[in-house]
Design an enzyme around this catalytic site. Structure first.
Site, PDB file in Angstrom:
ATOM      1  N   ASP A 187       2.608  -9.414  13.177  1.00  0.00           N
ATOM      2  CA  ASP A 187       2.760  -9.605  11.734  1.00  0.00           C
ATOM      3  C   ASP A 187       4.243  -9.732  11.412  1.00  0.00           C
ATOM      4  OD1 ASP A 187       1.629  -9.715   9.020  1.00  0.00           O
ATOM      5  OD2 ASP A 187       2.727  -7.851   8.712  1.00  0.00           O
ATOM      6  N   GLU A 211       7.265  -9.944   7.969  1.00  0.00           N
ATOM      7  CA  GLU A 211       7.608  -9.885   6.553  1.00  0.00           C
ATOM      8  C   GLU A 211       8.755 -10.858   6.320  1.00  0.00           C
ATOM      9  OE1 GLU A 211       5.762  -8.414   4.457  1.00  0.00           O
ATOM     10  OE2 GLU A 211       4.576  -7.229   5.890  1.00  0.00           O
ATOM     11  N   GLU A 257      10.475 -10.590  -6.154  1.00  0.00           N
ATOM     12  CA  GLU A 257       9.040 -10.692  -5.872  1.00  0.00           C
ATOM     13  C   GLU A 257       8.722 -10.239  -4.445  1.00  0.00           C
ATOM     14  OE1 GLU A 257      10.947 -13.085  -6.964  1.00  0.00           O
ATOM     15  OE2 GLU A 257      10.279 -13.405  -9.045  1.00  0.00           O
ATOM     16  N   HIS A 286       3.608  -3.440   2.248  1.00  0.00           N
ATOM     17  CA  HIS A 286       3.433  -4.208   3.477  1.00  0.00           C
ATOM     18  C   HIS A 286       4.526  -3.821   4.475  1.00  0.00           C
ATOM     19  CE1 HIS A 286       0.680  -7.649   2.066  1.00  0.00           C
ATOM     20  NE2 HIS A 286       0.642  -6.692   1.153  1.00  0.00           N
ATOM     21  N   ASP A 307       1.090  -2.976   9.632  1.00  0.00           N
ATOM     22  CA  ASP A 307       0.020  -3.952   9.434  1.00  0.00           C
ATOM     23  C   ASP A 307      -0.534  -4.455  10.761  1.00  0.00           C
ATOM     24  OD1 ASP A 307       0.386  -3.608   6.765  1.00  0.00           O
ATOM     25  OD2 ASP A 307       1.094  -5.635   6.336  1.00  0.00           O
TER      26      ASP A 307
END
Length: 231
Positions: A8, A10, A53, A150, A155
């Site tokens: 995963d 980010e 965001e 997250h 994750d």
């Protein structure tokens, strides 16, 4: 042995083509679908400001990332960890798009690994249902209370559990256990068979050595086990 890497990432946004960058990579090693405890985890300085965001999603801000290595400085370690293993990714096109872009910018080879997209697996197994990670955790009763934001490694660890459930859950684990037990039983049978010979092996002692040993033992205490054998 089948090696897979649950992966995963980010990022600073949604699209590397518009300047977004990776800020975190998390990988979990699976052998025969079971986590081994061998992980790869790194934060990367994106060399740009973090949009608000994106910060709300993962909580990785400019100050935290300022002293982290650039992707190009950890690319070799990342490639060495994943090697040519199958990659297991939730919504694989997103993560693969960023990884391929970062590797290109770092002048590293593109990934040619086989990829399993768990979103596609989930849609096939649960048509019409929500298939985001939180929804799948609720469906399979997987504890994701630590997931307040997250995080790539967290994750990946959760996705490894979800992936096992998508493959059949406990039945997969039981199948592996049964296979191991069967292999162990096979080994036990082979060991037992190895003890039995149709004819005894010839003695390595000469008759003279046997006779001298007999005389020596008979001089010992008459209660000695070997003395009883020769008496």
């Amino acid at each position: 042995m089948k090696r897979e890497i649950v992966l995963d990432t980010e990022t600073t946004g949604l699209n590397p083509a518009t300047g977004d960058r990776l800020v975190e990579i998390g990988c979990v090693e699976l052998i025969n679908h079971i986590p081994t405890g061998q992980n790869f985890h790194v934060y990367c300085n994106p060399e740009r400001d973090m949009p608000e965001e994106a910060f709300k999603v993962h909580g990785l801000g400019n100050e935290f990332l300022a002293d982290k290595p650039l992707f190009k400085d950890v690319a070799d370690d990342f490639l060495e960890f994943i090697t040519d293993s199958v990659l297991v990714i939730h919504n694989a096109p997103f993560d693969m798009g960023f990884l391929q872009a970062e590797l290109e910018w770092a002048k590293k080879p593109r990934l040619e690994n086989d990829v399993i997209d768990t979103v596609m697996l989930a849609r096939k197994k649960h048509p019409g249902a929500r298939v985001n990670l939180d929804a799948l955790c609720r469906h399979y009763g997987i504890d994701n209370t630590r997931r307040t934001l997250h995080g790539a490694l967290l994750d990946s660890e959760i996705l490894a559990e979800v992936y096992l459930e998508l493959l059949g859950g406990r039945q997969v684990g039981l199948s592996l256990a049964a296979q191991t037990e069967s292999q162990n039983e096979g080994m036990a049978i082979k060991k037992e068979a190895a003890r039995q010979r149709p004819t005894p092996l010839p003695s390595r002692l000469t008759q003279d050595q046997i006779e001298r040993h007999k005389q020596y033992v008979l001089q010992m205490n008459e209660e000695a086990l070997w003395a009883k054998y020769w008496s």
